[in-house]
Enzyme design. Structure first.
Site, short mmCIF file in Angstrom:
data_model
loop_
_atom_site.label_atom_id
_atom_site.label_comp_id
_atom_site.label_asym_id
_atom_site.label_seq_id
_atom_site.Cartn_x
_atom_site.Cartn_y
_atom_site.Cartn_z
N ASP A 289 0.88 -1.16 0.00
CA ASP A 289 0.00 0.00 0.00
C ASP A 289 0.92 1.22 0.00
O ASP A 289 1.67 1.43 0.96
CB ASP A 289 -0.87 -0.05 1.28
CG ASP A 289 -1.77 1.16 1.40
OD1 ASP A 289 -1.58 2.14 0.64
OD2 ASP A 289 -2.66 1.14 2.27
N TYR B 202 -9.26 15.34 -6.47
CA TYR B 202 -8.42 14.65 -7.46
C TYR B 202 -7.56 15.68 -8.21
O TYR B 202 -6.35 15.50 -8.35
CB TYR B 202 -9.31 13.87 -8.43
CG TYR B 202 -8.54 13.10 -9.48
CD1 TYR B 202 -7.92 11.90 -9.16
CD2 TYR B 202 -8.43 13.57 -10.79
CE1 TYR B 202 -7.20 11.18 -10.12
CE2 TYR B 202 -7.72 12.88 -11.75
CZ TYR B 202 -7.11 11.68 -11.42
OH TYR B 202 -6.39 10.98 -12.38
N ALA C 179 -6.70 18.66 -7.22
CA ALA C 179 -5.70 19.24 -6.31
C ALA C 179 -4.50 18.29 -6.18
O ALA C 179 -3.34 18.73 -6.23
CB ALA C 179 -6.32 19.48 -4.94
N LYS D 50 -3.41 16.14 -8.29
CA LYS D 50 -2.64 16.07 -9.54
C LYS D 50 -1.89 17.39 -9.82
O LYS D 50 -0.80 17.37 -10.40
CB LYS D 50 -3.55 15.69 -10.71
CG LYS D 50 -4.13 14.27 -10.58
CD LYS D 50 -3.03 13.22 -10.52
CE LYS D 50 -3.56 11.80 -10.50
NZ LYS D 50 -2.47 10.81 -10.49
N1 LIG Z 1 -7.09 6.35 -16.87
C1 LIG Z 1 -7.15 7.68 -16.96
O1 LIG Z 1 -8.06 8.25 -17.56
C2 LIG Z 1 -6.09 8.50 -16.33
C3 LIG Z 1 -5.34 8.05 -15.27
N2 LIG Z 1 -4.40 8.86 -14.71
C4 LIG Z 1 -3.59 8.41 -13.59
O2 LIG Z 1 -2.89 7.24 -13.95
C5 LIG Z 1 -2.60 6.48 -12.80
C6 LIG Z 1 -2.98 5.03 -13.03
O3 LIG Z 1 -4.39 4.95 -13.13
P1 LIG Z 1 -5.14 3.91 -14.06
O4 LIG Z 1 -4.22 2.87 -14.52
O5 LIG Z 1 -5.92 4.65 -15.02
O6 LIG Z 1 -6.17 3.31 -12.99
P2 LIG Z 1 -6.44 1.82 -12.48
O7 LIG Z 1 -7.50 1.98 -11.45
O8 LIG Z 1 -6.65 0.92 -13.61
O9 LIG Z 1 -5.06 1.41 -11.79
C7 LIG Z 1 -4.62 1.97 -10.58
C8 LIG Z 1 -3.72 0.96 -9.88
O10 LIG Z 1 -3.25 1.56 -8.67
C9 LIG Z 1 -3.38 0.60 -7.63
N3 LIG Z 1 -3.51 1.28 -6.34
C10 LIG Z 1 -4.55 2.02 -5.90
N4 LIG Z 1 -4.35 2.40 -4.64
C11 LIG Z 1 -3.14 1.90 -4.26
C12 LIG Z 1 -2.38 1.96 -3.07
N5 LIG Z 1 -2.82 2.58 -1.98
N6 LIG Z 1 -1.17 1.35 -3.04
C13 LIG Z 1 -0.72 0.67 -4.13
N7 LIG Z 1 -1.40 0.58 -5.28
C14 LIG Z 1 -2.59 1.19 -5.35
C15 LIG Z 1 -4.62 -0.19 -7.98
O11 LIG Z 1 -4.69 -1.43 -7.29
C16 LIG Z 1 -4.47 -0.32 -9.47
O12 LIG Z 1 -3.72 -1.47 -9.82
C17 LIG Z 1 -3.33 7.16 -11.65
O13 LIG Z 1 -2.42 7.98 -10.93
C18 LIG Z 1 -4.36 8.02 -12.36
O14 LIG Z 1 -4.73 9.12 -11.58
C19 LIG Z 1 -4.14 10.11 -15.20
C20 LIG Z 1 -4.84 10.58 -16.24
C21 LIG Z 1 -5.87 9.84 -16.90
C1 LIG Z 2 -12.58 11.90 -12.78
C2 LIG Z 2 -11.43 11.10 -13.03
C3 LIG Z 2 -11.39 10.23 -14.15
C4 LIG Z 2 -10.28 9.93 -14.78
C5 LIG Z 2 -8.95 10.33 -14.37
C6 LIG Z 2 -8.35 11.43 -15.20
O1 LIG Z 2 -7.06 11.70 -14.72
C7 LIG Z 2 -9.21 12.62 -15.11
C8 LIG Z 2 -9.10 13.64 -15.92
C9 LIG Z 2 -9.97 14.76 -15.68
C10 LIG Z 2 -10.05 15.84 -16.42
C11 LIG Z 2 -9.33 16.03 -17.61
C12 LIG Z 2 -9.47 17.21 -18.20
C13 LIG Z 2 -8.84 17.39 -19.43
C14 LIG Z 2 -9.09 18.53 -20.13
C15 LIG Z 2 -8.57 18.67 -21.41
O2 LIG Z 2 -7.79 17.85 -21.93
C16 LIG Z 2 -9.09 19.84 -22.17
O3 LIG Z 2 -9.88 20.73 -21.58
C17 LIG Z 2 -8.29 20.17 -23.25
C18 LIG Z 2 -8.88 21.11 -24.26
C19 LIG Z 2 -8.08 21.59 -25.17
C20 LIG Z 2 -6.68 21.18 -25.11
C21 LIG Z 2 -5.77 21.69 -26.12
C22 LIG Z 2 -4.45 21.28 -25.53
O4 LIG Z 2 -4.05 21.92 -24.55
O5 LIG Z 2 -3.86 20.29 -25.99
#
Ligand SMILES: NC(=O)C1=CN([C@@H]2O[C@H](COP(=O)(O)OP(=O)(O)OC[C@H]3O[C@@H](n4cnc5c(N)ncnc54)[C@H](O)[C@@H]3O)[C@@H](O)[C@H]2O)C=CC1
Ligand SMILES: CC/C=C\C[C@H](O)/C=C/C=C\C=C\C=C\C(=O)[C@@H](O)C/C=C\CCC(=O)O
Length: 253
Positions: A63, A150, A152, A154
């Protein structure tokens, strides 16, 4: 550039972390995969050792919010592979109800993982130098109305990573720190729905606008971050519009 190197990746049992591990293994790295989910971790480690060769991956149930367990994972990686060259602080969750947990996993544990990585990599501490990739998000750059804790966490990852990246002792001891900021990607985390109907609507609208990227696109960005060795303190975003480095304020005031 990667052959013979060793990486430690948190949250590597599934999702992005598992794919980061696969990419590094394909390039000849050894990997210490760290995750809280023991069952998924063991199955991932088994799969990778079959595909990439026995001993190419070790798994450590941990963890990341537990300081002792995280420290032990780094020790295990070093004891097994003799050096740690790449650390990917990737484990993360979305949990606005339990926002303290969200900050503990997404930010405090990334800080702890960064400090441990610096200890193992800094040349003045017996390391060989290396690269720390801290996984932020587009939510670390833009406001996210339906997930403020979330966002904050990031934003914090970016500030923390860039601050160390420009520290003169870190640079002179061969450690490079960078941030990866993906938009929505096809993993389990995007199934963590907000609770209120207003927030659900905002989330769905955001998902519709941005779409959900395939894993491969994020892996392209990940490899770019590792290969662009002059990108100290860089913040690289990846979304459907492309992959881009952000021009941020200089480190010096
Ligand atoms: N999938 C998406 O849309 C995006 C994800 N991210 C970031 O990417 C990273 C990976 O996320 P994903 O692979 O998408 O999610 P996911 O939920 O598929 O994987 C997350 C992994 O982290 C592990 N985990 C969670 N809490 C833990 C803890 N306390 N200790 C050890 N392991 C733990 C889980 O067991 C899981 O294997 C995260 O930091 C997430 O915020 C960033 C942007 C977009
Ligand atoms: C709620 C959590 C779910 C998934 C995890 C993930 O990390 C969350 C992302 C949440 C918000 C992402 C916002 C992204 C915003 C954008 O990409 C845009 O508003 C971009 C618009 C134009 C971009 C042009 C550029 O800068 O490339």
């Amino acid at each position: 550039m990667f052959t013979g190197k060793a990486a430690l990746i948190t949250g590597a049992a599934q999702g992005l972390g598992k794919s980061f591990a696969a990419v590094l293994l394909q390039k000849g790295c050894k990997v210490c995969a760290v995750d809280i989910n023991e069952e998924k971790l063991q199955s991932t480690v088994k799969e990778f050792n079959t595909v990439y060769g026995e001993g190419s991956v070790i798994g450590n149930k941990c963890d990341v919010t537990n300081a002792r367990e995280l420290k032990e994972s780094f020790k295990q990686a070093k004891d097994t592979f003799r050096h740690i060259d790449i650390v990917v602080n990737n484990a993360g969750v979305v949990d606005e109800q339990n926002w303290e947990k969200c900050l503990d996993i997404n930010l405090t544990a990334v800080i702890r993982g960064t400090l441990l990585a610096l200890d193992y990599m800094r040349k003045d501490r017996g390391g060989n130098g290396g690269t720390i990739v801290n996984v932020s998000s587009m939510a670390g750059i833009y406001p996210v109305e339906f997930a403020p804790a979330y966002a904050a966490s990031k934003h914090g990852v970016i500030g923390y990573t860039r601050s160390w990246a420009f520290h003169p002792e870190v640079q002179s001891n061969g450690v490079r720190l960078v941030c990866l900021c993906p938009a929505y990607t096809d993993t389990d985390i995007i199934k963590s729905l907000p609770k209120s109907s207003v927030d659900i609507e905002l989330y769905q609208k955001s998902l519709q606008t941005l779409g959900v990227m395939k894993m491969e696109r994020v892996m392209e960005a990940f490899v770019k971050l590792l290969e662009d060795t002059d990108n100290i303190g860089s913040v690289l975003s990846v979304n459907k519009f492309g992959i881009k480095y952000w021009k941020m304020q200089d480190a010096k005031l």
